[in-house]
Design an enzyme around this catalytic site. Structure first.
Site, mmCIF file in Angstrom:
data_model
loop_
_atom_site.group_PDB
_atom_site.id
_atom_site.type_symbol
_atom_site.label_atom_id
_atom_site.label_comp_id
_atom_site.label_asym_id
_atom_site.label_seq_id
_atom_site.Cartn_x
_atom_site.Cartn_y
_atom_site.Cartn_z
ATOM 1 C CG HIS A 40 -7.055 0.121 -17.706
ATOM 2 N ND1 HIS A 40 -6.281 0.095 -18.567
ATOM 3 C CD2 HIS A 40 -6.108 -0.652 -16.805
ATOM 4 C CE1 HIS A 40 -4.165 -0.556 -18.179
ATOM 5 N NE2 HIS A 40 -4.623 -0.516 -16.776
ATOM 6 C CG ASN B 261 1.813 -4.207 -30.825
ATOM 7 O OD1 ASN B 261 0.750 -4.293 -30.260
ATOM 8 N ND2 ASN B 261 2.937 -3.474 -30.296
HETATM 9 C C1 BV8 Z 1 -1.199 2.491 -11.081
HETATM 10 C C2 BV8 Z 1 -7.896 3.536 -19.281
HETATM 11 C C3 BV8 Z 1 -0.956 1.887 -8.190
HETATM 12 C C4 BV8 Z 1 -8.326 5.429 -19.347
HETATM 13 C C5 BV8 Z 1 -5.799 4.499 -18.694
HETATM 14 C C6 BV8 Z 1 5.829 1.766 -12.204
HETATM 15 C C7 BV8 Z 1 6.817 2.067 -13.254
HETATM 16 C C8 BV8 Z 1 6.208 3.523 -14.114
HETATM 17 C C9 BV8 Z 1 5.057 4.164 -13.590
HETATM 18 C C10 BV8 Z 1 4.419 3.842 -12.484
HETATM 19 C C11 BV8 Z 1 4.266 1.821 -12.257
HETATM 20 N N1 BV8 Z 1 3.735 1.489 -11.439
HETATM 21 C C12 BV8 Z 1 2.763 2.732 -12.151
HETATM 22 C C13 BV8 Z 1 3.131 3.366 -12.233
HETATM 23 C C14 BV8 Z 1 2.118 5.023 -12.437
HETATM 24 C C15 BV8 Z 1 1.548 4.214 -13.962
HETATM 25 C C16 BV8 Z 1 2.218 4.169 -15.361
HETATM 26 O O1 BV8 Z 1 2.205 3.116 -15.579
HETATM 27 N N2 BV8 Z 1 3.368 5.034 -15.766
HETATM 28 C C17 BV8 Z 1 2.898 5.082 -17.309
HETATM 29 C C18 BV8 Z 1 2.922 6.313 -18.102
HETATM 30 C C19 BV8 Z 1 4.616 5.073 -17.292
HETATM 31 N N3 BV8 Z 1 0.285 3.625 -14.244
HETATM 32 C C20 BV8 Z 1 -0.654 3.461 -13.214
HETATM 33 O O2 BV8 Z 1 -1.592 4.669 -12.846
HETATM 34 C C21 BV8 Z 1 -2.134 2.776 -12.745
HETATM 35 N N4 BV8 Z 1 -2.335 2.681 -11.656
HETATM 36 O O3 BV8 Z 1 -0.148 2.420 -10.874
HETATM 37 O O4 BV8 Z 1 -1.798 2.294 -9.211
HETATM 38 C C22 BV8 Z 1 -1.493 1.637 -7.000
HETATM 39 C C23 BV8 Z 1 -1.512 0.782 -6.395
HETATM 40 C C24 BV8 Z 1 -2.048 0.480 -5.167
HETATM 41 C C25 BV8 Z 1 -2.833 1.927 -4.955
HETATM 42 C C26 BV8 Z 1 -3.448 2.525 -5.883
HETATM 43 C C27 BV8 Z 1 -2.699 2.878 -7.117
HETATM 44 C C28 BV8 Z 1 -3.250 2.831 -13.839
HETATM 45 C C29 BV8 Z 1 -2.675 2.586 -15.259
HETATM 46 C C30 BV8 Z 1 -4.194 2.960 -16.031
HETATM 47 C C31 BV8 Z 1 -4.497 4.426 -16.432
HETATM 48 N N5 BV8 Z 1 -5.413 4.224 -17.439
HETATM 49 N N6 BV8 Z 1 -6.704 3.776 -19.814
HETATM 50 C C32 BV8 Z 1 -8.808 5.914 -20.503
HETATM 51 O O5 BV8 Z 1 -8.766 4.718 -21.270
HETATM 52 O O6 BV8 Z 1 -8.830 6.885 -20.449
HETATM 53 S S1 BV8 Z 1 -4.245 3.310 -19.309
HETATM 54 C C33 BV8 Z 1 -4.386 3.611 -20.976
HETATM 55 O O7 BV8 Z 1 -2.673 3.760 -21.963
HETATM 56 C C34 BV8 Z 1 -4.520 2.241 -21.776
HETATM 57 O O8 BV8 Z 1 -5.391 1.726 -21.008
HETATM 58 C C35 BV8 Z 1 -3.098 1.447 -22.198
HETATM 59 O O9 BV8 Z 1 -3.604 -0.171 -20.028
HETATM 60 C C36 BV8 Z 1 -2.056 2.076 -21.813
HETATM 61 C C37 BV8 Z 1 -1.173 1.831 -22.834
HETATM 62 O O10 BV8 Z 1 -1.763 2.000 -24.045
HETATM 63 P P1 BV8 Z 1 -1.917 1.499 -25.603
HETATM 64 O O11 BV8 Z 1 -3.379 0.286 -24.953
HETATM 65 O O12 BV8 Z 1 -0.533 0.011 -24.926
HETATM 66 O O13 BV8 Z 1 -2.046 2.022 -26.649
HETATM 67 P P2 BV8 Z 1 -0.822 2.707 -26.995
HETATM 68 O O14 BV8 Z 1 -1.002 3.830 -27.495
HETATM 69 O O15 BV8 Z 1 0.380 2.946 -26.040
HETATM 70 O O16 BV8 Z 1 -0.422 1.497 -28.111
HETATM 71 C C38 BV8 Z 1 -1.088 1.039 -29.405
HETATM 72 C C39 BV8 Z 1 0.124 0.135 -29.400
HETATM 73 O O17 BV8 Z 1 -0.627 -1.034 -30.763
HETATM 74 C C40 BV8 Z 1 1.279 0.562 -30.097
HETATM 75 O O18 BV8 Z 1 2.429 -0.362 -29.751
HETATM 76 C C41 BV8 Z 1 1.332 0.381 -31.847
HETATM 77 O O19 BV8 Z 1 2.662 -0.079 -32.840
HETATM 78 C C42 BV8 Z 1 0.162 -1.152 -31.934
HETATM 79 N N7 BV8 Z 1 -1.347 -0.578 -33.311
HETATM 80 C C43 BV8 Z 1 -0.981 0.486 -33.364
HETATM 81 N N8 BV8 Z 1 -2.143 -0.004 -33.913
HETATM 82 C C44 BV8 Z 1 -2.237 -1.593 -34.607
HETATM 83 C C45 BV8 Z 1 -1.355 -2.180 -33.348
HETATM 84 N N9 BV8 Z 1 -1.151 -3.742 -32.986
HETATM 85 C C46 BV8 Z 1 -1.511 -4.306 -33.953
HETATM 86 N N10 BV8 Z 1 -2.118 -3.808 -35.647
HETATM 87 C C47 BV8 Z 1 -2.546 -2.271 -35.169
HETATM 88 N N11 BV8 Z 1 -3.340 -2.056 -37.148
#
Ligand code: BV8
Length: 237
Positions: free
Chosen positions: A109, A202
């Site tokens: 990313h 996690n």
């Molecule tokens: C694309 C960079 C296509 C920017 C980010 C299929 C189904 C549904 C939707 C889609 C699909 N395919 C595509 C989509 C659309 C979309 C998507 O997935 N939407 C979601 C919301 C449903 N995906 C996209 O748009 C992707 N692109 O598909 O392109 C394409 C194909 C051909 C040609 C052109 C295009 C691109 C997605 C990337 C977006 N950018 N980040 C920035 O950082 O600002 S995403 C961002 O959120 C992160 O990078 C990461 O990927 C994502 C999730 O974040 P996490 O890292 O998991 O963090 P989160 O807070 O959610 O969770 C933290 C976890 O840690 C928790 O579980 C917690 O319990 C745990 N935790 C907390 N503390 C601790 C811990 N664990 C251990 N120790 C601790 N102390």
């Protein structure tokens, strides 16, 4: 625990939480304060580039003042000491894996400490804010530099290298990610399809928990060093 030949490790924001960086979806997470459609999509950037550049300038300052934690260091040690292949695929845009010494690393990313020129597609190391007056060091155009991060709706980086590694791995580990964003959230399915062992490390069960054969829940700085120690001990025995 078996001996593995090739390990792929997917990491997310939870890995950097104990270094002081906010995650996205926790109650005080980034998406609790900002609407990702406004600050992390090409459409949001077109509508209000100033807001988006400020959002990432703020995050860049936060990223500049943090250090890798015991989990980052344990993963760098695994890469250095494990007899088999180890590749880290991170969703994180922070530089903490590199600072810990990891080299076999894919920022799928992007990286917050880099700028991408929307005109000539060159990348440049960043040390200060990007503004609409910033000039691209390569093409000399003004107002065309953007953060080198992958926004929603954009294709993540090095997808071919990532899929090649997953299709060739026999151990897939997912650390500190909620499993809500694709294509990263679908990698475990690909790993299972090729018969790899799948493990989630996690704080709590992720959205994809049902796809993991094994899971150890707790803070990354506790569960990751312990798991790495077991892998290295098994490889040496
Ligand atoms: C694309 C960079 C296509 C920017 C980010 C299929 C189904 C549904 C939707 C889609 C699909 N395919 C595509 C989509 C659309 C979309 C998507 O997935 N939407 C979601 C919301 C449903 N995906 C996209 O748009 C992707 N692109 O598909 O392109 C394409 C194909 C051909 C040609 C052109 C295009 C691109 C997605 C990337 C977006 N950018 N980040 C920035 O950082 O600002 S995403 C961002 O959120 C992160 O990078 C990461 O990927 C994502 C999730 O974040 P996490 O890292 O998991 O963090 P989160 O807070 O959610 O969770 C933290 C976890 O840690 C928790 O579980 C917690 O319990 C745990 N935790 C907390 N503390 C601790 C811990 N664990 C251990 N120790 C601790 N102390």
């Amino acid at each position: 625990m078996s001996r593995y030949n090739s390990i792929v490790i997917l990491t997310g924001a939870g890995l950097s939480a104990e270094s002081g960086l906010h995650t996205f979806r926790d109650k005080d997470g980034i998406w609790a304060k900002y609407d990702y459609r406004e600050v992390a999509t090409p459409e949001g950037y077109k509508r209000n580039p100033k807001l988006v550049l400020q959002f990432y300038n703020e995050r860049r300052k936060q990223n500049a003042d943090v250090q890798p934690n015991a989990a980052h260091l344990a993963l760098a040690r695994l890469e250095a000491e494990y007899p088999g292949g180890v590749l880290i695929v991170t969703q994180n845009i922070d530089p903490l894996h590199e600072m810990a010494g990891s080299k076999k690393l894919v920022h799928m990313h992007g990286e917050i400490m880099k700028a991408l020129c929307a005109a000539c597609a060159t990348r440049h190391a960043l040390h200060d804010d990007i503004t609409l007056k910033s000039v691209c060091p390569s093409c000399g155009r003004t107002g065309v530099l953007r953060p080198d991060v992958v926004w929603f709706g954009e294709l993540p980086y090095e997808m071919e290298r990532i899929y090649r590694a997953i299709l060739g791995c026999d151990l897939f580990i997912s650390i500190g990610t909620s499993g809500t964003v694709y294509p990263a959230a679908g990698f475990v399915e690909e790993a299972l399809r090729v018969g790899a062992h799948t493990v989630e490390l996690n704080l709590e069960p992720s959205h994809g928990i049902s796809r993991f054969i094994d899971a150890i829940h707790g803070p990354a700085t506790e569960v990751v060093p312990a798991y790495v120690e077991r892998l290295l001990k098994r490889a040496r025995s």
